[in-house]
Scaffold this motif. Structure first.
Motif, PDB file in Angstrom:
ATOM      1  N   GLU A  63      13.659  -7.517   5.589  1.00  0.00           N
ATOM      2  CA  GLU A  63      12.402  -8.001   5.021  1.00  0.00           C
ATOM      3  C   GLU A  63      11.223  -7.702   5.928  1.00  0.00           C
ATOM      4  OE1 GLU A  63      12.684 -12.128   3.931  1.00  0.00           O
ATOM      5  OE2 GLU A  63      14.007 -11.698   2.243  1.00  0.00           O
ATOM      6  N   LYS A  64      11.388  -7.949   7.228  1.00  0.00           N
ATOM      7  CA  LYS A  64      10.289  -7.698   8.168  1.00  0.00           C
ATOM      8  C   LYS A  64       9.968  -6.204   8.248  1.00  0.00           C
ATOM      9  CE  LYS A  64      10.935 -11.870  10.924  1.00  0.00           C
ATOM     10  NZ  LYS A  64      10.865 -12.628   9.717  1.00  0.00           N
ATOM     11  N   ASP A  77       8.166  -5.122   5.074  1.00  0.00           N
ATOM     12  CA  ASP A  77       6.775  -5.568   5.051  1.00  0.00           C
ATOM     13  C   ASP A  77       5.874  -4.668   5.896  1.00  0.00           C
ATOM     14  OD1 ASP A  77       7.442  -7.613   3.343  1.00  0.00           O
ATOM     15  OD2 ASP A  77       7.504  -9.157   4.910  1.00  0.00           O
ATOM     16  N   PRO A 120       3.317  -2.917   3.076  1.00  0.00           N
ATOM     17  CA  PRO A 120       2.719  -4.256   3.034  1.00  0.00           C
ATOM     18  C   PRO A 120       2.351  -4.707   1.613  1.00  0.00           C
ATOM     19  CG  PRO A 120       1.562  -2.846   4.605  1.00  0.00           C
ATOM     20  CD  PRO A 120       2.540  -1.994   3.887  1.00  0.00           C
ATOM     21  N   TYR A 165       2.930  -4.694  -2.613  1.00  0.00           N
ATOM     22  CA  TYR A 165       4.089  -4.736  -3.491  1.00  0.00           C
ATOM     23  C   TYR A 165       4.517  -3.326  -3.870  1.00  0.00           C
ATOM     24  CZ  TYR A 165       7.032  -5.406  -7.555  1.00  0.00           C
ATOM     25  OH  TYR A 165       8.081  -5.354  -8.440  1.00  0.00           O
ATOM     26  N   LYS A 196      11.075  -4.109  -3.373  1.00  0.00           N
ATOM     27  CA  LYS A 196      11.592  -5.338  -3.986  1.00  0.00           C
ATOM     28  C   LYS A 196      13.094  -5.243  -4.200  1.00  0.00           C
ATOM     29  CE  LYS A 196      11.310  -8.381  -8.012  1.00  0.00           C
ATOM     30  NZ  LYS A 196      12.688  -8.751  -7.860  1.00  0.00           N
ATOM     31  N   LYS A 216      14.810  -5.676  -0.836  1.00  0.00           N
ATOM     32  CA  LYS A 216      14.785  -7.083  -0.413  1.00  0.00           C
ATOM     33  C   LYS A 216      15.739  -7.929  -1.254  1.00  0.00           C
ATOM     34  CE  LYS A 216      10.145  -7.483   1.534  1.00  0.00           C
ATOM     35  NZ  LYS A 216       8.886  -8.254   1.432  1.00  0.00           N
TER      36      LYS A 216
END
Length: 123
Positions: free
Chosen positions: A77-78, A81, A85, A87, A92, A95
């Motif tokens: 996840e990190k 991101d 950053p 969407y 998705k 994740k």
């Protein structure tokens, strides 16, 4: 191919980085703290019920599996991101898949806990 010599100091430093990762995980990740609380409760109940060596192996294995899955999930996840950053539908999916791994490990942990603890609590 890397021709660096083996170094005990470098190996010791790698442990330092790993322990720092654990510290960051438990300090910064809410789910990590939830899993830690659940693990403490399971270990406490295990001591209280005086479970067998094989039951300890099962309980500690699923606790470890949940932590490993959650740490990998948090890492993905990190990283996602940083890479994206905003969407992005493919991020998705990545994740969601990582979260699914945690869910599978957690379901297994609950099932193992039920198999080990329920018979001892009902009797």
């Amino acid at each position: 191919m890397n021709n660096q010599q083996f170094s005990i100091i470098d190996r010791i430093k790698s442990f330092k980085y790993a322990f720092n990762g654990l510290k960051l995980f438990f300090l910064n990740d809410h789910n990590g703290r939830v899993h830690l609380f659940a693990a403490i409760m399971a270990v406490g109940l295990s001591f209280y019920l005086k479970i067998s060596a094989l039951e300890w192996i099962a309980i500690l294995s699923v606790i470890s599996a949940v932590f490993v899955a959650e740490i990998i999930n948090s890492s993905i996840e990190k990283l996602a991101d940083v890479v994206s950053p905003d969407y992005h539908p493919k991020i998705k999916v990545v994740k969601d898949l990582a979260a699914a791994a945690v869910l599978v490990a957690a379901i297994l942990a609950v099932a193992v806990g039920a198999i080990v603890f329920i018979p001892k609590l009902v009797l």
